[in-house]
Design a protein around this motif. Structure first.
Motif, PDB file in Angstrom:
ATOM      1  N   TYR B   4      41.459  34.176  33.944  1.00 14.85           N
ATOM      2  CA  TYR B   4      42.539  34.703  34.788  1.00 14.85           C
ATOM      3  C   TYR B   4      42.861  36.147  34.410  1.00 14.85           C
ATOM      4  N   TRP B   5      42.878  36.384  33.084  1.00 16.19           N
ATOM      5  CA  TRP B   5      43.172  37.740  32.622  1.00 16.19           C
ATOM      6  C   TRP B   5      42.109  38.717  33.107  1.00 16.19           C
ATOM      7  N   LEU B   6      40.838  38.305  33.014  1.00 17.00           N
ATOM      8  CA  LEU B   6      39.773  39.210  33.458  1.00 17.00           C
ATOM      9  C   LEU B   6      39.884  39.475  34.953  1.00 17.00           C
ATOM     10  N   CYS B   7      40.248  38.446  35.718  1.00 18.77           N
ATOM     11  CA  CYS B   7      40.478  38.621  37.148  1.00 18.77           C
ATOM     12  C   CYS B   7      41.542  39.666  37.390  1.00 18.77           C
ATOM     13  N   PHE B   8      42.619  39.565  36.622  1.00 17.20           N
ATOM     14  CA  PHE B   8      43.719  40.512  36.829  1.00 17.20           C
ATOM     15  C   PHE B   8      43.296  41.915  36.424  1.00 17.20           C
ATOM     16  N   ILE B   9      42.474  42.023  35.354  1.00 18.83           N
ATOM     17  CA  ILE B   9      41.990  43.348  34.961  1.00 18.83           C
ATOM     18  C   ILE B   9      41.110  43.934  36.061  1.00 18.83           C
ATOM     19  N   LEU B  10      40.323  43.088  36.721  1.00 18.47           N
ATOM     20  CA  LEU B  10      39.511  43.565  37.852  1.00 18.47           C
ATOM     21  C   LEU B  10      40.420  44.081  38.966  1.00 18.47           C
ATOM     22  N   PHE B  11      41.505  43.360  39.231  1.00 22.77           N
ATOM     23  CA  PHE B  11      42.469  43.804  40.234  1.00 22.77           C
ATOM     24  C   PHE B  11      43.053  45.159  39.849  1.00 22.77           C
ATOM     25  N   LEU B  12      43.403  45.297  38.551  1.00 26.97           N
ATOM     26  CA  LEU B  12      44.005  46.559  38.110  1.00 26.97           C
ATOM     27  C   LEU B  12      43.002  47.697  38.221  1.00 26.97           C
ATOM     28  N   THR B  13      41.704  47.406  37.958  1.00 24.82           N
ATOM     29  CA  THR B  13      40.682  48.446  38.114  1.00 24.82           C
ATOM     30  C   THR B  13      40.654  48.950  39.549  1.00 24.82           C
ATOM     31  N   GLY B  14      40.693  48.008  40.500  1.00 24.12           N
ATOM     32  CA  GLY B  14      40.695  48.421  41.903  1.00 24.12           C
ATOM     33  C   GLY B  14      41.946  49.212  42.251  1.00 24.12           C
ATOM     34  N   LEU B  15      43.091  48.786  41.708  1.00 21.98           N
ATOM     35  CA  LEU B  15      44.347  49.493  41.994  1.00 21.98           C
ATOM     36  C   LEU B  15      44.307  50.906  41.434  1.00 21.98           C
ATOM     37  N   TYR B  16      43.748  51.039  40.224  1.00 20.93           N
ATOM     38  CA  TYR B  16      43.598  52.372  39.629  1.00 20.93           C
ATOM     39  C   TYR B  16      42.743  53.263  40.525  1.00 20.93           C
ATOM     40  N   GLY B  17      41.663  52.697  41.071  1.00 26.00           N
ATOM     41  CA  GLY B  17      40.810  53.479  41.970  1.00 26.00           C
ATOM     42  C   GLY B  17      41.557  53.902  43.219  1.00 26.00           C
ATOM     43  N   LEU B  31      39.630  49.141  47.452  1.00 25.56           N
ATOM     44  CA  LEU B  31      40.386  48.111  48.179  1.00 25.56           C
ATOM     45  C   LEU B  31      39.606  46.812  48.241  1.00 25.56           C
ATOM     46  N   SER B  32      38.294  46.909  48.500  1.00 24.67           N
ATOM     47  CA  SER B  32      37.546  45.651  48.586  1.00 24.67           C
ATOM     48  C   SER B  32      37.403  45.018  47.213  1.00 24.67           C
ATOM     49  N   ILE B  33      37.398  45.827  46.144  1.00 27.17           N
ATOM     50  CA  ILE B  33      37.372  45.236  44.795  1.00 27.17           C
ATOM     51  C   ILE B  33      38.654  44.438  44.546  1.00 27.17           C
ATOM     52  N   MET B  34      39.797  45.001  44.973  1.00 32.49           N
ATOM     53  CA  MET B  34      41.059  44.259  44.823  1.00 32.49           C
ATOM     54  C   MET B  34      41.002  42.948  45.602  1.00 32.49           C
ATOM     55  N   GLU B  35      40.456  43.022  46.825  1.00 34.92           N
ATOM     56  CA  GLU B  35      40.305  41.810  47.626  1.00 34.92           C
ATOM     57  C   GLU B  35      39.490  40.757  46.884  1.00 34.92           C
ATOM     58  N   PHE B  36      38.344  41.184  46.323  1.00 36.90           N
ATOM     59  CA  PHE B  36      37.446  40.237  45.660  1.00 36.90           C
ATOM     60  C   PHE B  36      38.144  39.571  44.485  1.00 36.90           C
ATOM     61  N   SER B  37      38.925  40.360  43.714  1.00 35.36           N
ATOM     62  CA  SER B  37      39.590  39.752  42.564  1.00 35.36           C
ATOM     63  C   SER B  37      40.600  38.701  43.023  1.00 35.36           C
ATOM     64  N   CYS B  38      41.281  38.973  44.144  1.00 34.96           N
ATOM     65  CA  CYS B  38      42.229  37.965  44.646  1.00 34.96           C
ATOM     66  C   CYS B  38      41.497  36.697  45.070  1.00 34.96           C
ATOM     67  N   PHE B  39      40.358  36.864  45.771  1.00 34.24           N
ATOM     68  CA  PHE B  39      39.590  35.685  46.201  1.00 34.24           C
ATOM     69  C   PHE B  39      39.180  34.856  45.002  1.00 34.24           C
ATOM     70  N   LEU B  40      38.665  35.543  43.962  1.00 35.95           N
ATOM     71  CA  LEU B  40      38.182  34.818  42.790  1.00 35.95           C
ATOM     72  C   LEU B  40      39.336  34.092  42.103  1.00 35.95           C
ATOM     73  N   PHE B  41      40.494  34.773  42.017  1.00 31.99           N
ATOM     74  CA  PHE B  41      41.650  34.154  41.356  1.00 31.99           C
ATOM     75  C   PHE B  41      42.067  32.878  42.086  1.00 31.99           C
ATOM     76  N   LEU B  42      42.159  32.965  43.424  1.00 31.34           N
ATOM     77  CA  LEU B  42      42.593  31.786  44.185  1.00 31.34           C
ATOM     78  C   LEU B  42      41.581  30.659  44.071  1.00 31.34           C
ATOM     79  N   ALA B  43      40.281  31.019  44.127  1.00 26.37           N
ATOM     80  CA  ALA B  43      39.269  29.964  44.029  1.00 26.37           C
ATOM     81  C   ALA B  43      39.268  29.337  42.644  1.00 26.37           C
ATOM     82  N   LEU B  44      39.555  30.154  41.604  1.00 24.32           N
ATOM     83  CA  LEU B  44      39.598  29.613  40.242  1.00 24.32           C
ATOM     84  C   LEU B  44      40.761  28.651  40.068  1.00 24.32           C
TER      85      LEU B  44
END
Lengths: 175, 112
Positions: B4-17, B31-44
């Motif tokens: 979960y933490w890694l997912c959130f770090i991926l989200f933060l990377t996209g937000l930084y971009g 933006l699509s990286i942020m989308e992907f992290s949300c998808f992965l988080f929900l599926a997890l």
């Protein structure tokens, strides 16, 4: 299982960081593809084959659109000097990221541990869904039967997006 | 938990971009990286240990399945994500044809 997914998500983070910092826009787009296709592997590992199929199709289409746009325009990133405004933006971004990280640290206390979540809402979907919907694939049953209106709305969004893209690309701008 | 933490770090990377980049295409990628992290988080969140893919075998119906509800939601979200990305790229290519650049600092006359 959790370790495998963590390693793949780590690769996704590396690909994202490279996509954000690449000098060439085309390599940035392809590095963004690393993230999307790693997501497919993650979906397969967490037993979501429908998501994997859809994601691999969507990612391919997205990549094709992005590469077409990049090849039709400029590939070089316009890096100016790293001026004061850039430092200010990066600093503000880091502050926002730290605040969000702190919030997530608090919010994660209420999360279930990985793989130990209870099926709170989905019992009704799992037990007896085959008899109700006639579909052995539970995801199909949820999408097309229990939440059919949701899917109708999704189709509306798709049609609207296609109309929007056509309109945007066809209108003649003011000179 | 670490995933979960890694997912959130991926989200933060996209937000930084999204916040710091000045190139429109890189903003779209972030933006699509942020989308992907949300998808992965929900599926997890829907994963159950020892669960199987939610496809019922009529011969052996009593098995543990992963949660099909987040998967259905994410399936909808993925397709809508494609629609938004296509729309975004259409706007971006229009902006490039008008201004000749992707740099958001040089696109000043956006109003009107």
């Amino acid at each position: 299982m959790e370790l495998t997914i963590s390693v793949i998500v780590g690769f996704m983070i590396l690909g994202a960081i490279y996509a954000i910092h690449a000098r060439d826009i085309l390599s940035a787009v392809i590095a963004g593809g690393i993230v999307g296709y790693s997501l497919v592997i993650c979906f397969l590992l967490i037993k979501a084959p429908d998501l994997a199929i859809v994601q691999i199709v969507v990612e391919t289409i997205t990549l094709i659109i992005m590469i077409a746009v990049v090849l039709d325009s400029s590939r070089t990133e316009a890096y100016g000097r790293f001026d004061g405004q850039a430092y200010a933006t990066a600093g503000a971004a880091l502050v926002i990221l730290l605040i969000l990280f702190w919030l997530f640290r608090h919010a994660s206390a209420s999360l279930d541990h990985f793989g130990e979540g209870t099926l709170r809402m989905s019992d009704a979907y799992i037990n007896g869904a085959v008899e109700k919907t006639g579909s052995v694939n539970l995801v199909t049953g949820v999408i097309f039967d229990f939440r059919g209106y949701d899917t109708l709305g999704e189709a509306t969004v798709l049609v609207t997006a296609v109309l929007g893209v056509l309109t945007i690309l066809r209108i003649r701008g003011r000179k | 938990m670490i995933v979960y933490w890694l997912c959130f770090i991926l989200f933060l990377t996209g937000l930084y971009g999204v916040i710091t980049r000045r190139n429109l295409i890189k903003i779209a990628i972030s933006l699509s990286i942020m989308e992907f992290s949300c998808f992965l988080f929900l599926a997890l969140l829907g994963y159950t240990k020892g669960g199987e893919a939610p496809i019922v075998d009529p011969a052996d119906p009593v098995r543990t399945y992963v949660d099909p509800l987040p998967q259905a939601m994410v399936l909808t979200a993925i397709v809508i994500g494609l629609a938004t990305t296509a729309m975004l790229m259409a706007v971006i290519i229009r902006i490039y044809r008008k201004y000749g650049t992707f740099d958001i600092r040089e696109i000043k006359n956006l109003r009107g």
